[in-house]
Design an enzyme around this catalytic site. Sequence first.
Site, PDB file in Angstrom:
ATOM      1  N   CYS A   1       0.832  -1.203   0.000  1.00 56.59           N
ATOM      2  CA  CYS A   1       0.000   0.000   0.000  1.00 56.59           C
ATOM      3  C   CYS A   1       0.865   1.251   0.000  1.00 56.59           C
ATOM      4  O   CYS A   1       2.084   1.178  -0.121  1.00 56.59           O
ATOM      5  CB  CYS A   1      -0.866   0.004   1.252  1.00 56.59           C
ATOM      6  SG  CYS A   1      -1.772  -1.518   1.467  1.00 56.59           S
TER       7      CYS A   1
ATOM      8  N   ASN B   1       2.050  -0.356   5.489  1.00 52.45           N
ATOM      9  CA  ASN B   1       2.419  -0.932   4.198  1.00 52.45           C
ATOM     10  C   ASN B   1       3.344  -2.113   4.469  1.00 52.45           C
ATOM     11  O   ASN B   1       4.438  -1.926   4.990  1.00 52.45           O
ATOM     12  CB  ASN B   1       3.123   0.138   3.346  1.00 52.45           C
ATOM     13  CG  ASN B   1       3.695  -0.385   2.041  1.00 52.45           C
ATOM     14  OD1 ASN B   1       4.536   0.254   1.437  1.00 52.45           O
ATOM     15  ND2 ASN B   1       3.256  -1.541   1.584  1.00 52.45           N
ATOM     16  N   GLY B   2       2.890  -3.322   4.111  1.00 49.65           N
ATOM     17  CA  GLY B   2       3.727  -4.503   4.328  1.00 49.65           C
ATOM     18  C   GLY B   2       2.895  -5.678   4.788  1.00 49.65           C
ATOM     19  O   GLY B   2       1.662  -5.649   4.704  1.00 49.65           O
TER      20      GLY B   2
ATOM     21  N   GLY C   1      -2.135   1.753  -4.468  1.00 48.12           N
ATOM     22  CA  GLY C   1      -3.337   1.116  -3.945  1.00 48.12           C
ATOM     23  C   GLY C   1      -4.587   1.798  -4.436  1.00 48.12           C
ATOM     24  O   GLY C   1      -4.693   3.022  -4.341  1.00 48.12           O
TER      25      GLY C   1
ATOM     26  N   TYR D   1       8.977  -2.582 -10.627  1.00 44.17           N
ATOM     27  CA  TYR D   1       7.589  -2.415 -11.057  1.00 44.17           C
ATOM     28  C   TYR D   1       6.763  -1.468 -10.185  1.00 44.17           C
ATOM     29  O   TYR D   1       6.015  -0.653 -10.689  1.00 44.17           O
ATOM     30  CB  TYR D   1       6.889  -3.788 -11.070  1.00 44.17           C
ATOM     31  CG  TYR D   1       5.385  -3.687 -11.208  1.00 44.17           C
ATOM     32  CD1 TYR D   1       4.819  -3.361 -12.445  1.00 44.17           C
ATOM     33  CD2 TYR D   1       4.525  -3.892 -10.127  1.00 44.17           C
ATOM     34  CE1 TYR D   1       3.439  -3.246 -12.582  1.00 44.17           C
ATOM     35  CE2 TYR D   1       3.148  -3.775 -10.261  1.00 44.17           C
ATOM     36  CZ  TYR D   1       2.612  -3.455 -11.487  1.00 44.17           C
ATOM     37  OH  TYR D   1       1.257  -3.332 -11.627  1.00 44.17           O
TER      38      TYR D   1
HETATM   39  P1  AMP Z   1       0.957 -11.725 -16.013  1.00 47.37           P
HETATM   40  O1  AMP Z   1       0.087 -11.171 -17.096  1.00 47.37           O
HETATM   41  O2  AMP Z   1       0.192 -12.554 -15.018  1.00 47.37           O
HETATM   42  O3  AMP Z   1       2.189 -12.405 -16.522  1.00 47.37           O
HETATM   43  O4  AMP Z   1       1.442 -10.483 -15.128  1.00 47.37           O
HETATM   44  C1  AMP Z   1       2.483  -9.657 -15.558  1.00 47.37           C
HETATM   45  C2  AMP Z   1       2.001  -8.254 -15.733  1.00 47.37           C
HETATM   46  O5  AMP Z   1       1.348  -7.795 -14.558  1.00 47.37           O
HETATM   47  C3  AMP Z   1       3.168  -7.312 -15.991  1.00 47.37           C
HETATM   48  O6  AMP Z   1       2.810  -6.481 -17.066  1.00 47.37           O
HETATM   49  C4  AMP Z   1       3.341  -6.518 -14.717  1.00 47.37           C
HETATM   50  O7  AMP Z   1       3.529  -5.152 -15.013  1.00 47.37           O
HETATM   51  C5  AMP Z   1       2.063  -6.725 -13.936  1.00 47.37           C
HETATM   52  N1  AMP Z   1       2.317  -7.143 -12.545  1.00 47.37           N
HETATM   53  C6  AMP Z   1       3.307  -7.922 -12.085  1.00 47.37           C
HETATM   54  N2  AMP Z   1       3.190  -8.107 -10.753  1.00 47.37           N
HETATM   55  C7  AMP Z   1       2.111  -7.439 -10.363  1.00 47.37           C
HETATM   56  C8  AMP Z   1       1.464  -7.268  -9.097  1.00 47.37           C
HETATM   57  N3  AMP Z   1       1.935  -7.830  -7.985  1.00 47.37           N
HETATM   58  N4  AMP Z   1       0.340  -6.510  -9.075  1.00 47.37           N
HETATM   59  C9  AMP Z   1      -0.145  -5.972 -10.210  1.00 47.37           C
HETATM   60  N5  AMP Z   1       0.428  -6.098 -11.418  1.00 47.37           N
HETATM   61  C10 AMP Z   1       1.536  -6.829 -11.511  1.00 47.37           C
END
Ligand code: AMP
Length: 463
Positions: free
Chosen positions: A8, A108-109, A34, A250
């Site tokens: 968060c 957050n955590g 979030g 990310y």
């Molecule tokens: P996927 O489509 O399941 O392979 O997820 C990868 C995509 O989701 C990538 O474009 C990332 O930018 C995004 N992503 C990766 N981890 C997360 C996360 N924990 N929460 C939201 N988006 C994510």
Amino acid sequence: MSGPKHSCGIVGIAADSDVADAIYTALMVIQHRGQESAGISVFRDGTITTVKGDGLVDRAITKDGMSKLAGKIGIGHVRYATTGSKGNENAQPIAVKAYKATISVAHNGDITNYPQLKEKYMAEGRTFLTDSDSELILTLIAKHRVGCDDEVAAIRAAMEELDGAYSLVILINDRLFAIRDPYGFRPLCLGKVSGGYMAVSESTAIDAFRGELVRDVLPGEICEIFKDRVESHPMERSHPHARCMFEWVYFARPDSVIDGIEVYQVRKNIGRILAREHPADVDLVMPIPDSGRAHAIGFALEAGIPYEEGFMKNRFVGRTFILPEQKLREAAVSNKMIPIKGTVAGKRIVIVDDSIVRGTTLKILVSMLRDAGATEVHVRIGSPPIIAPCYYGVDMKSRDQFVATKLSVEGIRELIGADSLGYISIDGLVEAIGMPAEELCLACTNGLYPTKIENEAQRPSSD
Ligand code: AMP
């Protein structure tokens, strides 16, 4: 493990005038951390008032709500959307009445020994209203305050019991504290702004006020924030660190600086290293917007290949990652990202994204590019294969969710239909961040956890 996950955003401000507007602004700036719920607590005249609700900041905190929030010291929170954790009961800040105080916390955590601690305290007759580990943090601080007239000592005693990831802002009556767990999993920094001081998850929120980034809260440090200064209570013993690599890859905004290292620069470094580790003979480099953008720029610069924006993203479609069913996720990805035909037709293309979790996004986007006339589609990924769950606050929870636990890189290439697939190496990622590997949490990529987690391997350099 607690039910809801907490990757968060948090903020706390002490100033010489009302702070609710500034907290609201800061929450808007860290909204990417979030989108499920948001809230603000302020202290005035012996009372903490909290306003919170579901949805984005501008929906969760109404004009009417804001009008109730007078006070020169306060905290705020935005909650990450994860499957199945909806409901106002999980919205933060959480405020409780305690011995000679009202306490409000924004967290957050994830507390990894939450089940054990909750069980222990329930066995002593304490009660809990929620399944939230943030409530446990409040309970512990409230308990340690009894018979102790030093708030910092009470917080420190609570920290001694807690394991896992926690960046916190806490109001205890009219006192504001900003705290980072001893590993420093999640970010938290200090800023000087006009008329006051703030602590916030990401430095970009300080920039939004044209303030000055003072420094990061140190792992294990308790900072008390006043309108004219910050008082530090550092951790006295040395302790291993484990900053989450995924913040740089990310999660955080590219314009933020975490522990002295700018996120945008790291992503560009990742792209450059990817271009060296996995070169591609192509006409164009394209990002998967928005998260792959800086990675792709780095790749293009290093490879000397033109960079193009070949996907347009519909910014009004919400997060596809958290949708509960694969079919829904696939449909949502197809609606969200459309290739620009004139840019991609007849071209050999490398697309760059930050991560592959299930493989949903890339499987669809690669086939869309082929439909739009791309002659070759190569994929480069800015994190190593994700193979192990995160227990420290990022929503990557179970091994069977990860395509890389089931398939080899070649198998994943085939699944997503790419001409080639290259992930950055773990060493390459560490080099791109520019911090020693022992200072980072890389558990989702190597399965070695910095803290004790049942049935998981522990990394050698940790307690
Ligand atoms: P996927 O489509 O399941 O392979 O997820 C990868 C995509 O989701 C990538 O474009 C990332 O930018 C995004 N992503 C990766 N981890 C997360 C996360 N924990 N929460 C939201 N988006 C994510």
